[in-house]
Design a protein around this motif. Structure first.
Motif, PDB file in Angstrom:
ATOM      1  N   ILE A  55       0.835  -1.205   0.000  1.00 16.60           N
ATOM      2  CA  ILE A  55       0.000   0.000   0.000  1.00 16.60           C
ATOM      3  C   ILE A  55       0.864   1.246   0.000  1.00 16.60           C
ATOM      4  CG2 ILE A  55      -1.937  -1.136   1.177  1.00 16.60           C
ATOM      5  CD1 ILE A  55      -0.956   0.152   3.774  1.00 16.60           C
ATOM      6  N   ARG A  56       0.269   2.343  -0.476  1.00 17.48           N
ATOM      7  CA  ARG A  56       0.945   3.650  -0.432  1.00 17.48           C
ATOM      8  C   ARG A  56       0.199   4.523   0.570  1.00 17.48           C
ATOM      9  NH1 ARG A  56       3.756   5.910  -5.434  1.00 17.48           N
ATOM     10  NH2 ARG A  56       4.158   4.082  -6.710  1.00 17.48           N
ATOM     11  N   VAL A  57       0.957   5.198   1.381  1.00 22.04           N
ATOM     12  CA  VAL A  57       0.330   6.058   2.388  1.00 22.04           C
ATOM     13  C   VAL A  57       0.919   7.448   2.267  1.00 22.04           C
ATOM     14  CG1 VAL A  57      -0.004   6.392   4.858  1.00 22.04           C
ATOM     15  CG2 VAL A  57      -0.013   4.086   3.916  1.00 22.04           C
ATOM     16  N   HIS A  58       0.037   8.431   2.123  1.00 26.17           N
ATOM     17  CA  HIS A  58       0.490   9.819   2.044  1.00 26.17           C
ATOM     18  C   HIS A  58       0.647  10.417   3.443  1.00 26.17           C
ATOM     19  CE1 HIS A  58      -0.192  10.375  -2.339  1.00 26.17           C
ATOM     20  NE2 HIS A  58      -1.046   9.362  -2.160  1.00 26.17           N
ATOM     21  N   ASP A  59      -0.329  10.094   4.268  1.00 24.69           N
ATOM     22  CA  ASP A  59      -0.420  10.744   5.579  1.00 24.69           C
ATOM     23  C   ASP A  59       0.344   9.927   6.608  1.00 24.69           C
ATOM     24  OD1 ASP A  59      -3.251  11.640   7.742  1.00 24.69           O
ATOM     25  OD2 ASP A  59      -1.100  12.062   7.856  1.00 24.69           O
ATOM     26  N   ALA A  60       1.288  10.584   7.231  1.00 24.30           N
ATOM     27  CA  ALA A  60       2.111   9.874   8.221  1.00 24.30           C
ATOM     28  C   ALA A  60       1.308   9.510   9.462  1.00 24.30           C
ATOM     29  CB  ALA A  60       3.285  10.741   8.616  1.00 24.30           C
TER      30      ALA A  60
ATOM     31  N   ASP B  21       7.547   9.914  -5.385  1.00 28.00           N
ATOM     32  CA  ASP B  21       6.601  11.029  -5.194  1.00 28.00           C
ATOM     33  C   ASP B  21       6.466  11.423  -3.723  1.00 28.00           C
ATOM     34  OD1 ASP B  21       3.507   9.038  -5.400  1.00 28.00           O
ATOM     35  OD2 ASP B  21       5.337   8.837  -4.215  1.00 28.00           O
ATOM     36  N   GLY B  22       7.279  10.851  -2.897  1.00 24.75           N
ATOM     37  CA  GLY B  22       7.267  11.212  -1.483  1.00 24.75           C
ATOM     38  C   GLY B  22       6.377  10.352  -0.627  1.00 24.75           C
ATOM     39  N   THR B  23       5.626   9.483  -1.235  1.00 24.93           N
ATOM     40  CA  THR B  23       4.776   8.596  -0.431  1.00 24.93           C
ATOM     41  C   THR B  23       5.617   7.446   0.104  1.00 24.93           C
ATOM     42  OG1 THR B  23       4.180   7.343  -2.413  1.00 24.93           O
ATOM     43  CG2 THR B  23       2.701   9.138  -1.748  1.00 24.93           C
ATOM     44  N   GLN B  24       5.064   6.832   1.150  1.00 30.22           N
ATOM     45  CA  GLN B  24       5.762   5.710   1.777  1.00 30.22           C
ATOM     46  C   GLN B  24       5.049   4.424   1.378  1.00 30.22           C
ATOM     47  OE1 GLN B  24       8.332   6.362   4.036  1.00 30.22           O
ATOM     48  NE2 GLN B  24       8.107   8.579   3.865  1.00 30.22           N
TER      49      GLN B  24
ATOM     50  N   LEU C  43      -1.336   2.805  10.053  1.00 32.40           N
ATOM     51  CA  LEU C  43       0.063   2.607  10.452  1.00 32.40           C
ATOM     52  C   LEU C  43       0.174   2.071  11.877  1.00 32.40           C
ATOM     53  CD1 LEU C  43       1.712   5.783   8.904  1.00 32.40           C
ATOM     54  CD2 LEU C  43       1.498   3.501   7.933  1.00 32.40           C
ATOM     55  N   ASN C  44      -0.894   2.185  12.614  1.00 36.86           N
ATOM     56  CA  ASN C  44      -0.868   1.657  13.978  1.00 36.86           C
ATOM     57  C   ASN C  44      -1.355   0.214  14.049  1.00 36.86           C
ATOM     58  OD1 ASN C  44      -0.049   4.183  14.957  1.00 36.86           O
ATOM     59  ND2 ASN C  44      -2.178   4.911  15.003  1.00 36.86           N
ATOM     60  N   GLU C  45      -1.761  -0.298  12.914  1.00 35.00           N
ATOM     61  CA  GLU C  45      -2.307  -1.655  12.907  1.00 35.00           C
ATOM     62  C   GLU C  45      -1.191  -2.688  12.994  1.00 35.00           C
ATOM     63  OE1 GLU C  45      -5.636  -2.853  12.745  1.00 35.00           O
ATOM     64  OE2 GLU C  45      -5.873  -0.777  13.404  1.00 35.00           O
ATOM     65  N   GLN C  46      -1.581  -3.826  13.550  1.00 35.71           N
ATOM     66  CA  GLN C  46      -0.642  -4.938  13.659  1.00 35.71           C
ATOM     67  C   GLN C  46      -0.299  -5.461  12.268  1.00 35.71           C
ATOM     68  OE1 GLN C  46       0.444  -5.899  16.613  1.00 35.71           O
ATOM     69  NE2 GLN C  46       1.550  -7.765  16.111  1.00 35.71           N
ATOM     70  N   GLY C  47       0.957  -5.676  12.015  1.00 38.05           N
ATOM     71  CA  GLY C  47       1.362  -6.325  10.774  1.00 38.05           C
ATOM     72  C   GLY C  47       1.642  -5.381   9.636  1.00 38.05           C
ATOM     73  N   VAL C  48       1.570  -4.078   9.889  1.00 43.15           N
ATOM     74  CA  VAL C  48       1.875  -3.119   8.817  1.00 43.15           C
ATOM     75  C   VAL C  48       3.337  -2.706   8.976  1.00 43.15           C
ATOM     76  CG1 VAL C  48       1.337  -0.876   7.832  1.00 43.15           C
ATOM     77  CG2 VAL C  48      -0.503  -2.326   8.722  1.00 43.15           C
ATOM     78  N   VAL C  49       4.086  -2.895   7.889  1.00 41.39           N
ATOM     79  CA  VAL C  49       5.535  -2.650   7.973  1.00 41.39           C
ATOM     80  C   VAL C  49       5.988  -1.766   6.814  1.00 41.39           C
ATOM     81  CG1 VAL C  49       7.796  -3.765   7.849  1.00 41.39           C
ATOM     82  CG2 VAL C  49       5.960  -4.817   9.179  1.00 41.39           C
ATOM     83  N   TRP C  50       6.779  -0.784   7.146  1.00 35.54           N
ATOM     84  CA  TRP C  50       7.327   0.108   6.116  1.00 35.54           C
ATOM     85  C   TRP C  50       8.355  -0.646   5.287  1.00 35.54           C
ATOM     86  CZ3 TRP C  50      12.315   1.765   5.073  1.00 35.54           C
ATOM     87  CH2 TRP C  50      12.456   2.870   4.226  1.00 35.54           C
ATOM     88  N   VAL C  51       8.286  -0.479   3.960  1.00 34.69           N
ATOM     89  CA  VAL C  51       9.241  -1.180   3.109  1.00 34.69           C
ATOM     90  C   VAL C  51       9.999  -0.244   2.168  1.00 34.69           C
ATOM     91  CG1 VAL C  51       8.107  -3.413   3.193  1.00 34.69           C
ATOM     92  CG2 VAL C  51       7.435  -1.756   1.431  1.00 34.69           C
ATOM     93  N   GLY C  52       9.633   1.034   2.127  1.00 34.00           N
ATOM     94  CA  GLY C  52      10.411   1.913   1.266  1.00 34.00           C
ATOM     95  C   GLY C  52       9.721   3.238   1.021  1.00 34.00           C
ATOM     96  N   ILE C  53      10.464   4.131   0.378  1.00 36.86           N
ATOM     97  CA  ILE C  53       9.934   5.458   0.048  1.00 36.86           C
ATOM     98  C   ILE C  53       9.886   5.569  -1.462  1.00 36.86           C
ATOM     99  CG2 ILE C  53      12.226   6.543   0.116  1.00 36.86           C
ATOM    100  CD1 ILE C  53      10.828   8.980   1.398  1.00 36.86           C
ATOM    101  N   ASN C  54       8.857   6.222  -1.941  1.00 32.85           N
ATOM    102  CA  ASN C  54       8.675   6.312  -3.384  1.00 32.85           C
ATOM    103  C   ASN C  54       9.140   7.671  -3.904  1.00 32.85           C
ATOM    104  OD1 ASN C  54       7.333   3.717  -3.591  1.00 32.85           O
ATOM    105  ND2 ASN C  54       5.713   4.718  -2.395  1.00 32.85           N
TER     106      ASN C  54
END
Lengths: 286, 423
Positions: free
Chosen positions: A223-228, A246-249, A233-244
């Motif tokens: 998934i792409r998330v604009h809003d930090a 366009d600035g999205t994560q 992002l507080n959910e169990q099992g959601v892990v950051w994998v990189g930055i795009n």
């Protein structure tokens, strides 16, 4: 047939448990990658398989034979490649391999000479005179030359240059197509997915998962998330994998995340092995 | 195992041959330089000690690989690996010891030395120990011993694993135990060397045992790892101690057996006795028997060698009995006995010049001549007026060796004695 069978394997070094109740099997003809962070025990597993380390608990069978009984004959069937192996001896490598080959039931010196020629490596030098990458290539060629059925390769991809890596990966693929089995440890995850059939991920002394590569996308979404501050992002099992760009994560999340947060944007790129690797690494840190 | 040995043995032989040739070249260089005789004994000693780092270096170059090297990947039984390791190390050990013995014989064989350099019997009267100042010998010995011990340990597993020289030295510096052990060994070596100048502190056997043990320990440390039988510090020390006791026991037993046997090899036995030092007290009867043996023909027992034998007391029964025996034989015309008496007189300290003269005359005229011409008076001699006697004897005739006869020497003594009695 299972070429490698590991049951309840445990190993400690100076009271620190490196491997804890490891279980896995490798079938004939598979190309399996052992992934994990530095110090996770990948090399220890290979050392135990080759007989360089003794296991504390459990059982290990190679070609159906228990390694505790020192079945030295099966070393004809196993090739081991590691940076630790040195063919240092006061003679040139070509001459050394000629003598080295006599220890095995069969050894194709012509194969080594041809491959060395293709790679631009001269066999008329002493082993210590080669670069790090060249040494690894020679060791790998020597391992392939005695026609093993199982190849154990420890962290080779990080040592070889791109063209050599490509050359050897094709050799190894060819090896597996002919019925050989490969177990490789590596940290360069994004390359593994292009030539491996299966992966085993080790984290905190135990196996986190063992899966065929084709099964990966079924378990997670990207998934792409604009809003930090997005609640997902507080959910169990959601892990950051990189930055795009366009600035999205980018994050990976369990497949059913859309049911809870229908406004999230799905990243159309496939979940890669590297994403999965990061996911499980970070899960291990929590 | 046959495959392992057929792989390694040719390399071992080639390396050992290179080792032998390099040692011989060093020896030939020493001969070609025309080194003064007085330098050869200590120089030979230093070169022999330098054999150790050479040996350790060649041992490192020709070794059964250790710790996850290719040898553990080949289909060979571990027991075969270990046994092969033992055989190869024993072969290397035999070759190195053989080289040491050859070099020892070349440098210290009295016959070959004296034949080559026309060693005259007169020189036997002088102390043939080192010409070099003691301090320089001391320094050379400790330096060579330190080099050999350092090399022996560095060429162990640490070198093979480290690979880079910087890393090796860094690891070596961290090994406090090795440094302490080195310091102790160097100190022991210094003590051995220092006391050798005065009395023979340790028999040659024990010194040989010490260094053979070092050899074995150094050699074994680079082997026996095929099955992860590593020798840590304690086992290294244990190995060293066991081999030292074993070697010294065997050598001392053989030495004892030889010295106390009835084998008629008087010359060799006397040479061995001279090396025993303080242990001669345990062999008094055997020493006496050999010294008084009529089978002594051309022995070149030097002053220092006789000193080593007759350590205990100026008027020990051993000395007097032997001296009386030689006196009698000299009177009967035994030239060897007469020469031995001269050596003995010079070896004994504490006798006054006049006593020496009395003993020398009328038995050995050459000894009398030397006593007269080379005498240096002590305070006591001067107080007793004996120095003037001897000087006058020498000055009165400007004697040449060929002019000395029994009457000349004895007349000098008799006139003194007559004057003394008259006073």
């Amino acid at each position: 047939m299972n070429v490698v069978e590991v049951k309840n394997l445990s190993k400690s070094f100076q009271n620190v448990k490196v491997l804890n109740d490891i279980n896995f099997q490798i079938q004939e003809g598979r190309f399996l990658a052992l992934l994990g962070k530095n110090g996770s025990g990948k090399s220890t597993i290979l050392n135990i398989l080759i007989g360089n380390e003794k296991l504390d608990q459990g059982e290990v069978f190679l070609f159906g034979k228990d390694i505790k009984k020192d079945p030295y004959e099966i070393k004809n069937l196993i090739g081991y490649v590691s940076e630790k192996i040195q063919f240092s001896y006061p003679m040139v490598v070509g001459k050394f391999l000629e003598n080295y080959g006599k220890f095995f039931d069969s050894f194709d010196l012509d194969f080594v000479e041809k491959a060395a020629h293709d790679l631009g490596i001269s066999l008329n030098k002493q082993f210590d005179g080669y670069s790090r990458g060249q040494k690894m290539q020679i060791v790998l060629l020597a391992a392939l030359a005695h026609k093993p059925k199982l190849l154990l390769i420890d962290e080779i991809t990080s040592v070889l240059d791109a063209s050599s890596r490509k050359y050897f990966i094709s050799l190894l693929k060819d090896f597996t197509l002919k019925g050989g089995t490969v177990l490789i440890t590596t940290n360069i995850v994004n390359e593994v997915q292009y030539f491996c059939d299966e992966v085993i991920f080790i984290e905190n002394s135990s196996i986190k998962f063992q899966t065929a590569l084709k099964d990966i996308p079924n378990n997670f979404i990207k998934i792409r998330v604009h809003d930090a501050d997005h609640p997902i992002l507080n959910e169990q099992g959601v892990v950051w994998v990189g930055i795009n760009s366009d600035g999205t994560q980018s994050y990976i999340a369990p497949e059913d995340s859309f049911k809870i947060f229908p406004d999230i944007v799905r990243d159309l790129r496939a979940v890669t092995l590297e994403d999965l690797y990061i996911y499980h690494s970070q899960q291990g840190q929590k | 195992m046959k495959r392992i040995l057929s792989f390694f043995i040719p390399q071992v032989i080639l390396t050992v041959l290179a080792f032998f040739i390099s040692i011989l070249l060093i020896f030939l260089l020493v001969i070609a330089l025309g080194v003064d005789l007085a330098w050869q004994a200590p120089l030979g000693g230093v070169l022999i000690w330098i054999l150790f780092p050479f040996a350790a270096y060649f041992n490192r170059r020709v070794y059964l690989p250790t710790h996850l090297e290719w040898i553990e990947l080949v289909p060979v039984k571990k027991s075969s690996l270990i046994l092969s390791n033992v055989i190869i190390n024993i072969l290397k050990l035999i070759c190195i010891i053989l080289a040491s013995n050859i070099l020892w014989a070349l440098f210290f064989s009295t016959e070959s030395f004296r034949e080559y350099f026309s060693f005259s019997s007169t020189d036997a009267l002088r102390d043939s120990d080192s010409f070099l100042p003691d301090a320089l010998r001391f320094f050379l010995f400790t330096l060579s011993m330190t080099i050999c011990l350092v090399t022996c340990f560095i060429t162990g597993k640490e070198w093979q694993q480290a690979g880079e020289r910087r890393e090796v030295l860094a690891r070596f510096r961290e090994r406090k135990f090795i440094l302490i052990f080195l310091a102790l060994c160097t100190l022991l070596g210094c003590l051995i060397f220092y006391y050798e100048s005065i009395v023979t502190f340790l028999p040659l056997s024990l010194k040989m045992a010490f260094f053979c043990s070092l050899f074995i320990t150094a050699f074994v440390r680079t082997g026996f790892t095929a099955n992860k039988i590593y020798y840590n510090k304690m086992t290294s020390l244990l190995m060293f101690s066991v081999t030292f006791l074993m070697f010294s026991g065997i050598l001392l037993f053989n030495t004892h057996k030889f010295l106390t046997s009835d084998i008629e090899n008087t010359e060799k036995k006397l040479q061995e006795f001279t090396k025993l030092g303080f242990m001669t007290r345990y062999y008094q009867d055997d020493i006496k028997k050999n010294l008084m043996s009529s089978s002594i023909k051309n022995t070149q027992l030097t002053v220092s060698e006789l000193k080593n034998i007759f350590q205990s007391g100026d008027y020990s029964s051993l000395y007097l009995e032997v001296f009386a025996n030689w006196n009698k034989r000299c009177d009967e015309g035994d030239a060897t006995a007469c020469r031995l008496i001269s050596n003995l007189i010079f070896a004994r300290e504490g006798f006054r010049p006049i006593q020496k003269l009395r003993m020398a005359c009328p038995q050995d005229l050459r000894g009398c001549y030397d006593l007269i011409t080379h005498h240096s008076a002590t305070e006591r001699d001067i107080a007793l007026g004996e120095d003037s006697l001897l000087k006058s004897c020498g000055a009165s005739s400007n004697l040449k060796k060929s002019e000395i006869n029994k009457d000349t020497c004895c007349s000098c003594f008799h006139s003194y004695w007559k004057n003394k009695k008259a006073r």
